[in-house]
Design a protein around this motif. Structure first.
Motif, PDB file in Angstrom:
ATOM      1  N   THR A 126      16.370 -21.150  22.109  1.00  0.00           N
ATOM      2  CA  THR A 126      15.280 -21.836  21.431  1.00  0.00           C
ATOM      3  C   THR A 126      13.980 -21.217  21.905  1.00  0.00           C
ATOM      4  N   LEU A 127      13.161 -20.805  20.981  1.00  0.00           N
ATOM      5  CA  LEU A 127      11.890 -20.186  21.339  1.00  0.00           C
ATOM      6  C   LEU A 127      10.761 -21.204  21.195  1.00  0.00           C
ATOM      7  N   ALA A 128       9.841 -21.175  22.147  1.00  0.00           N
ATOM      8  CA  ALA A 128       8.693 -22.086  22.113  1.00  0.00           C
ATOM      9  C   ALA A 128       7.436 -21.356  22.546  1.00  0.00           C
ATOM     10  N   LEU A 129       6.294 -21.758  21.981  1.00  0.00           N
ATOM     11  CA  LEU A 129       5.017 -21.156  22.351  1.00  0.00           C
ATOM     12  C   LEU A 129       4.561 -21.657  23.712  1.00  0.00           C
ATOM     13  N   CYS A 130       4.060 -20.762  24.540  1.00  0.00           N
ATOM     14  CA  CYS A 130       3.399 -21.146  25.787  1.00  0.00           C
ATOM     15  C   CYS A 130       1.921 -21.413  25.469  1.00  0.00           C
ATOM     16  N   PRO A 131       1.205 -22.079  26.370  1.00  0.00           N
ATOM     17  CA  PRO A 131      -0.226 -22.330  26.135  1.00  0.00           C
ATOM     18  C   PRO A 131      -0.993 -21.047  25.819  1.00  0.00           C
ATOM     19  N   ASP A 132      -0.736 -19.979  26.574  1.00  0.00           N
ATOM     20  CA  ASP A 132      -1.403 -18.699  26.294  1.00  0.00           C
ATOM     21  C   ASP A 132      -1.076 -18.205  24.890  1.00  0.00           C
ATOM     22  N   GLY A 133       0.172 -18.426  24.480  1.00  0.00           N
ATOM     23  CA  GLY A 133       0.588 -17.989  23.157  1.00  0.00           C
ATOM     24  C   GLY A 133      -0.113 -18.771  22.058  1.00  0.00           C
ATOM     25  N   GLU A 134      -0.275 -20.065  22.285  1.00  0.00           N
ATOM     26  CA  GLU A 134      -0.991 -20.898  21.316  1.00  0.00           C
ATOM     27  C   GLU A 134      -2.429 -20.444  21.178  1.00  0.00           C
ATOM     28  N   ALA A 135      -3.067 -20.207  22.320  1.00  0.00           N
ATOM     29  CA  ALA A 135      -4.465 -19.766  22.301  1.00  0.00           C
ATOM     30  C   ALA A 135      -4.582 -18.432  21.576  1.00  0.00           C
ATOM     31  N   MET A 136      -3.668 -17.528  21.889  1.00  0.00           N
ATOM     32  CA  MET A 136      -3.700 -16.205  21.280  1.00  0.00           C
ATOM     33  C   MET A 136      -3.475 -16.287  19.780  1.00  0.00           C
ATOM     34  N   LEU A 137      -2.533 -17.121  19.369  1.00  0.00           N
ATOM     35  CA  LEU A 137      -2.249 -17.257  17.943  1.00  0.00           C
ATOM     36  C   LEU A 137      -3.465 -17.822  17.209  1.00  0.00           C
ATOM     37  N   GLY A 138      -4.157 -18.730  17.866  1.00  0.00           N
ATOM     38  CA  GLY A 138      -5.369 -19.279  17.257  1.00  0.00           C
ATOM     39  C   GLY A 138      -6.391 -18.199  16.990  1.00  0.00           C
ATOM     40  N   ARG A 139      -6.592 -17.335  17.991  1.00  0.00           N
ATOM     41  CA  ARG A 139      -7.541 -16.233  17.799  1.00  0.00           C
ATOM     42  C   ARG A 139      -7.020 -15.253  16.756  1.00  0.00           C
ATOM     43  N   ALA A 140      -5.709 -15.036  16.779  1.00  0.00           N
ATOM     44  CA  ALA A 140      -5.113 -14.089  15.828  1.00  0.00           C
ATOM     45  C   ALA A 140      -5.306 -14.552  14.396  1.00  0.00           C
ATOM     46  N   LYS A 141      -5.219 -15.857  14.183  1.00  0.00           N
ATOM     47  CA  LYS A 141      -5.357 -16.369  12.815  1.00  0.00           C
ATOM     48  C   LYS A 141      -6.761 -16.112  12.278  1.00  0.00           C
ATOM     49  N   ILE A 142      -7.743 -16.188  13.158  1.00  0.00           N
ATOM     50  CA  ILE A 142      -9.115 -15.893  12.731  1.00  0.00           C
ATOM     51  C   ILE A 142      -9.235 -14.420  12.340  1.00  0.00           C
ATOM     52  N   ALA A 143      -8.666 -13.553  13.179  1.00  0.00           N
ATOM     53  CA  ALA A 143      -8.706 -12.120  12.879  1.00  0.00           C
ATOM     54  C   ALA A 143      -7.938 -11.807  11.602  1.00  0.00           C
ATOM     55  N   ILE A 144      -6.823 -12.504  11.407  1.00  0.00           N
ATOM     56  CA  ILE A 144      -6.026 -12.288  10.203  1.00  0.00           C
ATOM     57  C   ILE A 144      -6.809 -12.662   8.961  1.00  0.00           C
ATOM     58  N   ARG A 145      -7.557 -13.750   9.058  1.00  0.00           N
ATOM     59  CA  ARG A 145      -8.333 -14.163   7.890  1.00  0.00           C
ATOM     60  C   ARG A 145      -9.325 -13.064   7.505  1.00  0.00           C
ATOM     61  N   GLU A 146      -9.982 -12.484   8.521  1.00  0.00           N
ATOM     62  CA  GLU A 146     -10.927 -11.402   8.229  1.00  0.00           C
ATOM     63  C   GLU A 146     -10.209 -10.184   7.643  1.00  0.00           C
ATOM     64  N   HIS A 147      -9.075  -9.878   8.239  1.00  0.00           N
ATOM     65  CA  HIS A 147      -8.297  -8.738   7.745  1.00  0.00           C
ATOM     66  C   HIS A 147      -7.841  -8.976   6.311  1.00  0.00           C
ATOM     67  N   GLU A 148      -7.373 -10.156   6.030  1.00  0.00           N
ATOM     68  CA  GLU A 148      -6.910 -10.481   4.684  1.00  0.00           C
ATOM     69  C   GLU A 148      -8.073 -10.515   3.689  1.00  0.00           C
ATOM     70  N   ASP A 149      -9.249 -10.936   4.166  1.00  0.00           N
ATOM     71  CA  ASP A 149     -10.414 -10.901   3.279  1.00  0.00           C
ATOM     72  C   ASP A 149     -10.712  -9.471   2.851  1.00  0.00           C
ATOM     73  N   TRP A 150     -10.598  -8.554   3.796  1.00  0.00           N
ATOM     74  CA  TRP A 150     -10.816  -7.133   3.477  1.00  0.00           C
ATOM     75  C   TRP A 150      -9.786  -6.658   2.457  1.00  0.00           C
TER      76      TRP A 150
END
Lengths: 155, 155
Positions: free
Chosen positions: B109-133
DNA sequence: TATTGTTATACTCTATAACTATA
DNA sequence: TATAGTTATAGAGTATAACAATA
């Protein structure tokens, strides 16, 4: 497998299209489509042991005899060092040969060796089959649309 | 550079669209578009040091907590061993953690660690910019068409 | 027997940095 | 100064094969 375990597994979809958020990500679909096409390509080329990049380079050298590595790198949007590594492999396999340009002695002139010509000939047949599989999923109009849309990304 | 050398260079186009034969190859355009999108992605994520696959996996683990490696491999069309390597990297960086399923003790069973959650949050912001492009190059109708066509290849 | 995870291994592509030769 | 090629180095993804544990 127990009912409990089955139920747990059923919670998870088998296709990205069923994951609402990720299904909206264009980059995801490009990556997945590319991976699927690449896998099919590699199956078609399993006996030739050639990758997409290797075939593309051989093809360009055939079309433009004496082309320089830098030219190929520009067309295929690759780094000089990356291209270097691929050309090295193709040279080791005696598919192409390097020479020095007389006009600009910094430049390499690339030329197909006999083995490279033979291999490219076989590769083109395999490519046609691979492309038939790919294009067979679309109407002619859709093919043109897909190419046009993809070009906007890479041109 | 001499006129002679310039003339030689001008014989070679800078874009695959000018190479008639190769311009017809759908697989070529998919590969080039994917590479272009991947490069832009990596620039957007240069400070996060995350790849597309790594983000996709973190995202899936967040969406389906307790998901097994095999499930992810199926959705992303990857080999078990390949996924293993990526999960290992994410585990080393403390972005996700493995556990054993109680229902089926073969499964992780895979689960997110706190660092992973934080990183994914930042990644989603970057993804939005990338997808906008990415999406900015198309009308809404074209976006849907592109996704629909690409899905046919990978689904 | 089949599935899941794991390890070992190998190859390709990719990119960066630093260097040489040439323009 | 800029360009072309080169080398060294490193990392990510990919896949195959073989194995153990579990179903």
């Amino acid at each position: 497998m127990t009912d409990h375990a089955q139920a747990a597994a059923l919670d998870v979809p088998a296709d990205i299209g069923d994951v609402a958020e990720l299904d909206e990500i264009v980059g995801m679909h490009i990556a997945l489509a590319n991976a699927a096409a690449y896998r099919h390509f590699m199956e078609s080329f399993s006996d030739l042991e050639l990758t997409q990049k290797q075939v593309a380079i051989l093809w360009l050298v055939e079309t433009y005899p004496g082309i320089a590595q830098t030219d190929i790198a520009k067309i295929l949007r690759m780094d000089r060092a990356t291209l270097m590594a691929i050309v090295n492999r193709l040279e080791t396999r005696k598919y192409l040969a390097r020479g020095r340009s007389t006009a600009d002695r910094r430049r390499q002139t690339l030329a197909l060796c006999p083995d490279g010509e033979a291999m490219l000939g076989r590769a083109k047949i395999a490519i046609r089959e691979h492309e038939d599989w790919l294009k067979g999923q679309f109407t002619e109009r859709e093919q043109k649309t897909l190419i046009e849309l993809l070009k906007r990304i890479h041109s």
